[in-house]
Design a protein around this motif. Structure first.
Motif, PDB file in Angstrom:
ATOM      1  N   LEU A 260     -14.623  -4.157   6.862  1.00  0.00           N
ATOM      2  CA  LEU A 260     -14.391  -5.308   5.992  1.00  0.00           C
ATOM      3  C   LEU A 260     -14.329  -6.583   6.818  1.00  0.00           C
ATOM      4  O   LEU A 260     -14.060  -6.559   8.019  1.00  0.00           O
ATOM      5  CB  LEU A 260     -13.073  -5.153   5.235  1.00  0.00           C
ATOM      6  CG  LEU A 260     -12.854  -3.922   4.355  1.00  0.00           C
ATOM      7  CD1 LEU A 260     -11.555  -4.061   3.578  1.00  0.00           C
ATOM      8  CD2 LEU A 260     -14.018  -3.702   3.411  1.00  0.00           C
ATOM      9  N   THR A 261     -14.547  -7.714   6.174  1.00  0.00           N
ATOM     10  CA  THR A 261     -14.316  -8.982   6.837  1.00  0.00           C
ATOM     11  C   THR A 261     -12.825  -9.144   7.077  1.00  0.00           C
ATOM     12  O   THR A 261     -12.001  -8.436   6.476  1.00  0.00           O
ATOM     13  CB  THR A 261     -14.812 -10.160   5.978  1.00  0.00           C
ATOM     14  OG1 THR A 261     -13.993 -10.250   4.802  1.00  0.00           O
ATOM     15  CG2 THR A 261     -16.273  -9.974   5.586  1.00  0.00           C
ATOM     16  N   LEU A 262     -12.459 -10.078   7.943  1.00  0.00           N
ATOM     17  CA  LEU A 262     -11.042 -10.299   8.197  1.00  0.00           C
ATOM     18  C   LEU A 262     -10.319 -10.735   6.924  1.00  0.00           C
ATOM     19  O   LEU A 262      -9.211 -10.267   6.634  1.00  0.00           O
ATOM     20  CB  LEU A 262     -10.862 -11.351   9.295  1.00  0.00           C
ATOM     21  CG  LEU A 262      -9.414 -11.667   9.693  1.00  0.00           C
ATOM     22  CD1 LEU A 262      -8.669 -10.415  10.139  1.00  0.00           C
ATOM     23  CD2 LEU A 262      -9.392 -12.723  10.792  1.00  0.00           C
ATOM     24  N   ASP A 263     -10.926 -11.624   6.142  1.00  0.00           N
ATOM     25  CA  ASP A 263     -10.285 -12.087   4.913  1.00  0.00           C
ATOM     26  C   ASP A 263     -10.088 -10.941   3.923  1.00  0.00           C
ATOM     27  O   ASP A 263      -9.035 -10.820   3.279  1.00  0.00           O
ATOM     28  CB  ASP A 263     -11.122 -13.189   4.260  1.00  0.00           C
ATOM     29  CG  ASP A 263     -11.027 -14.513   5.006  1.00  0.00           C
ATOM     30  OD1 ASP A 263     -10.466 -14.530   6.121  1.00  0.00           O
ATOM     31  OD2 ASP A 263     -11.514 -15.529   4.476  1.00  0.00           O
ATOM     32  N   GLU A 264     -11.088 -10.078   3.785  1.00  0.00           N
ATOM     33  CA  GLU A 264     -10.948  -8.925   2.898  1.00  0.00           C
ATOM     34  C   GLU A 264      -9.873  -7.971   3.405  1.00  0.00           C
ATOM     35  O   GLU A 264      -9.104  -7.403   2.617  1.00  0.00           O
ATOM     36  CB  GLU A 264     -12.283  -8.187   2.779  1.00  0.00           C
ATOM     37  CG  GLU A 264     -13.340  -8.954   2.000  1.00  0.00           C
ATOM     38  CD  GLU A 264     -14.695  -8.280   2.038  1.00  0.00           C
ATOM     39  OE1 GLU A 264     -15.515  -8.548   1.133  1.00  0.00           O
ATOM     40  OE2 GLU A 264     -14.948  -7.495   2.979  1.00  0.00           O
ATOM     41  N   SER A 265      -9.801  -7.810   4.715  1.00  0.00           N
ATOM     42  CA  SER A 265      -8.785  -6.933   5.306  1.00  0.00           C
ATOM     43  C   SER A 265      -7.382  -7.462   5.033  1.00  0.00           C
ATOM     44  O   SER A 265      -6.464  -6.694   4.735  1.00  0.00           O
ATOM     45  CB  SER A 265      -9.013  -6.810   6.816  1.00  0.00           C
ATOM     46  OG  SER A 265     -10.278  -6.243   7.103  1.00  0.00           O
ATOM     47  N   VAL A 266      -7.224  -8.775   5.102  1.00  0.00           N
ATOM     48  CA  VAL A 266      -5.909  -9.374   4.839  1.00  0.00           C
ATOM     49  C   VAL A 266      -5.579  -9.301   3.355  1.00  0.00           C
ATOM     50  O   VAL A 266      -4.408  -9.094   2.982  1.00  0.00           O
ATOM     51  CB  VAL A 266      -5.866 -10.825   5.368  1.00  0.00           C
ATOM     52  CG1 VAL A 266      -4.576 -11.514   4.949  1.00  0.00           C
ATOM     53  CG2 VAL A 266      -5.981 -10.824   6.890  1.00  0.00           C
ATOM     54  N   LEU A 267      -6.560  -9.434   2.493  1.00  0.00           N
ATOM     55  CA  LEU A 267      -6.308  -9.265   1.065  1.00  0.00           C
ATOM     56  C   LEU A 267      -5.808  -7.846   0.782  1.00  0.00           C
ATOM     57  O   LEU A 267      -4.836  -7.650   0.039  1.00  0.00           O
ATOM     58  CB  LEU A 267      -7.583  -9.536   0.267  1.00  0.00           C
ATOM     59  CG  LEU A 267      -7.447  -9.397  -1.259  1.00  0.00           C
ATOM     60  CD1 LEU A 267      -6.548 -10.490  -1.825  1.00  0.00           C
ATOM     61  CD2 LEU A 267      -8.824  -9.443  -1.928  1.00  0.00           C
ATOM     62  N   LEU A 268      -6.452  -6.864   1.382  1.00  0.00           N
ATOM     63  CA  LEU A 268      -5.998  -5.479   1.248  1.00  0.00           C
ATOM     64  C   LEU A 268      -4.580  -5.339   1.789  1.00  0.00           C
ATOM     65  O   LEU A 268      -3.714  -4.705   1.163  1.00  0.00           O
ATOM     66  CB  LEU A 268      -6.949  -4.551   2.004  1.00  0.00           C
ATOM     67  CG  LEU A 268      -6.533  -3.081   2.114  1.00  0.00           C
ATOM     68  CD1 LEU A 268      -6.477  -2.421   0.741  1.00  0.00           C
ATOM     69  CD2 LEU A 268      -7.506  -2.322   3.035  1.00  0.00           C
ATOM     70  N   ALA A 269      -4.321  -5.936   2.940  1.00  0.00           N
ATOM     71  CA  ALA A 269      -2.994  -5.860   3.559  1.00  0.00           C
ATOM     72  C   ALA A 269      -1.933  -6.504   2.673  1.00  0.00           C
ATOM     73  O   ALA A 269      -0.813  -5.992   2.557  1.00  0.00           O
ATOM     74  CB  ALA A 269      -3.020  -6.541   4.925  1.00  0.00           C
ATOM     75  N   ASN A 270      -2.265  -7.625   2.038  1.00  0.00           N
ATOM     76  CA  ASN A 270      -1.317  -8.281   1.132  1.00  0.00           C
ATOM     77  C   ASN A 270      -0.938  -7.357  -0.016  1.00  0.00           C
ATOM     78  O   ASN A 270       0.227  -7.285  -0.428  1.00  0.00           O
ATOM     79  CB  ASN A 270      -1.924  -9.572   0.571  1.00  0.00           C
ATOM     80  CG  ASN A 270      -2.019 -10.685   1.592  1.00  0.00           C
ATOM     81  OD1 ASN A 270      -1.505 -10.569   2.717  1.00  0.00           O
ATOM     82  ND2 ASN A 270      -2.682 -11.766   1.236  1.00  0.00           N
ATOM     83  N   ALA A 271      -1.924  -6.641  -0.544  1.00  0.00           N
ATOM     84  CA  ALA A 271      -1.662  -5.723  -1.652  1.00  0.00           C
ATOM     85  C   ALA A 271      -0.792  -4.558  -1.195  1.00  0.00           C
ATOM     86  O   ALA A 271       0.161  -4.155  -1.889  1.00  0.00           O
ATOM     87  CB  ALA A 271      -2.977  -5.213  -2.228  1.00  0.00           C
ATOM     88  N   VAL A 272      -1.099  -4.003  -0.032  1.00  0.00           N
ATOM     89  CA  VAL A 272      -0.316  -2.885   0.503  1.00  0.00           C
ATOM     90  C   VAL A 272       1.122  -3.316   0.757  1.00  0.00           C
ATOM     91  O   VAL A 272       2.077  -2.618   0.383  1.00  0.00           O
ATOM     92  CB  VAL A 272      -0.965  -2.359   1.799  1.00  0.00           C
ATOM     93  CG1 VAL A 272      -0.041  -1.378   2.509  1.00  0.00           C
ATOM     94  CG2 VAL A 272      -2.301  -1.690   1.503  1.00  0.00           C
ATOM     95  N   ALA A 273       1.297  -4.476   1.400  1.00  0.00           N
ATOM     96  CA  ALA A 273       2.645  -4.945   1.736  1.00  0.00           C
ATOM     97  C   ALA A 273       3.461  -5.260   0.491  1.00  0.00           C
ATOM     98  O   ALA A 273       4.670  -5.003   0.445  1.00  0.00           O
ATOM     99  CB  ALA A 273       2.557  -6.173   2.638  1.00  0.00           C
ATOM    100  N   SER A 274       2.827  -5.824  -0.532  1.00  0.00           N
ATOM    101  CA  SER A 274       3.566  -6.138  -1.753  1.00  0.00           C
ATOM    102  C   SER A 274       4.045  -4.852  -2.425  1.00  0.00           C
ATOM    103  O   SER A 274       5.154  -4.795  -2.966  1.00  0.00           O
ATOM    104  CB  SER A 274       2.713  -6.967  -2.715  1.00  0.00           C
ATOM    105  OG  SER A 274       1.676  -6.201  -3.286  1.00  0.00           O
ATOM    106  N   TYR A 275       3.220  -3.819  -2.395  1.00  0.00           N
ATOM    107  CA  TYR A 275       3.622  -2.530  -2.964  1.00  0.00           C
ATOM    108  C   TYR A 275       4.845  -1.985  -2.226  1.00  0.00           C
ATOM    109  O   TYR A 275       5.813  -1.520  -2.842  1.00  0.00           O
ATOM    110  CB  TYR A 275       2.465  -1.546  -2.875  1.00  0.00           C
ATOM    111  CG  TYR A 275       2.727  -0.221  -3.555  1.00  0.00           C
ATOM    112  CD1 TYR A 275       2.308   0.009  -4.865  1.00  0.00           C
ATOM    113  CD2 TYR A 275       3.388   0.802  -2.887  1.00  0.00           C
ATOM    114  CE1 TYR A 275       2.549   1.221  -5.494  1.00  0.00           C
ATOM    115  CE2 TYR A 275       3.640   2.014  -3.500  1.00  0.00           C
ATOM    116  CZ  TYR A 275       3.217   2.221  -4.810  1.00  0.00           C
ATOM    117  OH  TYR A 275       3.472   3.429  -5.425  1.00  0.00           O
TER     118      TYR A 275
END
Length: 313
Positions: free
Chosen positions: A278-293
């Protein structure tokens, strides 16, 4: 940038990941607020689980069905037995090391606001030896995760020795953690100079850089390392600094339960995305979702599965 649903549905590993660090035992206790010196407050014991920064990062990849290798030593004693049992349940390889030292453990105090405070008792994970890594081909990994807890004291010298075995194009993902200002300055400089990718929270980034603005702090980190930096900013998401530009990747709304392991989960999400191309931005979007969960769950190692991510978001 693709949306979260598309990202989660198409995760496919392309790169190899090695996780170095600790499997700690967390005793989670809820308190209304942290006591002042001399006070006597009532706590609500919640549970005892295996956590630790590296275990929490590994938990993200495991829950997302992504492969990784890890060295999280298991010692001898009461807490080591708890770690060993959890590893057996998950099917993780067990690296039992010689000696008579137990695994570390901590009291994780979670306030009603969700803020957490750790009281840590370190163990075998802070007494590593370079020869313990001889069984691993360090040069074969594309991403290597290291926690700041493992680079304190003499253990840090071992970590730097092990990282010298990496390929020149491998990326060291480094999360110095809340004790960043207690690290030997020379040790921190070594991670700057090796071009590590820093993943930190806003408070840590500002302390490290001397900047008061989160975006400026992220830019300082990226300039100092020559590598993109990721700075989490609570419910506001995260700042990505790269090539002289800082941009915010939006977070996801969540009812905060506690923040135990949420920073580690974010780092795990970033690694999950990058290892899948993934791009870095997509990776961080995924990370934001994981962390919020994880922030909406109690205790450590509560990362979501792919299905849970898709259901929640």
């Amino acid at each position: 940038m693709r949306d979260l649903h598309d990202i989660v549905c198409t995760l496919m590993p392309e790169k190899r990941v090695f996780i170095i660090g600790s499997a700690f035992v967390d005793m989670v206790i809820n308190v209304h607020e942290m006591p002042k010196s001399g006070a006597d407050i009532e706590g609500d014991y919640r549970k005892t689980v295996v956590g630790g920064c590296s275990f929490n990062v590994a938990d993200v990849l495991w829950k997302l069905d992504l492969p990784f290798e890890a060295f999280m030593p298991i010692g001898t004693g009461f807490f080591a037995d708890i770690v060993r049992k959890t590893f057996a349940e998950r099917g993780y390889p067990q690296h039992n090391v010689p000696g008579n030292v137990d695994n570390g453990w901590c009291l994780s105090l979670a306030e009603h606001s969700g803020e957490r405070t750790f009281i840590s008792m370190f163990g075998i994970e802070r007494q590593m030896k370079a020869e313990w890594f001889d069984a691993f081909d360090i040069a074969s990994y594309d991403y290597i995760y290291v926690s700041g807890y493992q680079v304190e004291g003499e253990n840090g010298r071992v970590m730097l020795d092990v990282l010298e075995r990496r390929r020149p194009d491998a990326v060291v993902v480094f999360d110095p953690g809340p004790r960043v200002l207690e690290l030997d300055p020379e040790r921190l400089e070594a991670f700057y100079d090796m071009g590590a990718m820093f993943t930190v929270n806003a408070d840590e980034a500002c302390k490290m850089s001397g900047q008061s603005d989160v975006s400026e702090a992220a830019l300082w980190l990226a300039e100092r390392t020559g590598r993109p930096a990721v700075v989490t900013d609570g419910g506001r998401g995260a700042i990505v600094a790269d090539a002289g530009e800082a941009r915010r990747i939006a977070g996801f709304p969540v009812q905060v339960v506690d923040t135990i392991g949420s920073g580690d989960a974010h780092t795990g999400g970033v690694i999950a995305g990058l290892m899948c191309g993934l791009t870095l931005d997509e990776s961080v979007l995924l990370a934001n979702a994981v962390a919020s969960y994880v922030t909406g769950c109690e205790g450590a190692a509560t990362a979501p599965t792919r299905g849970e991510l898709l259901t929640e978001k």
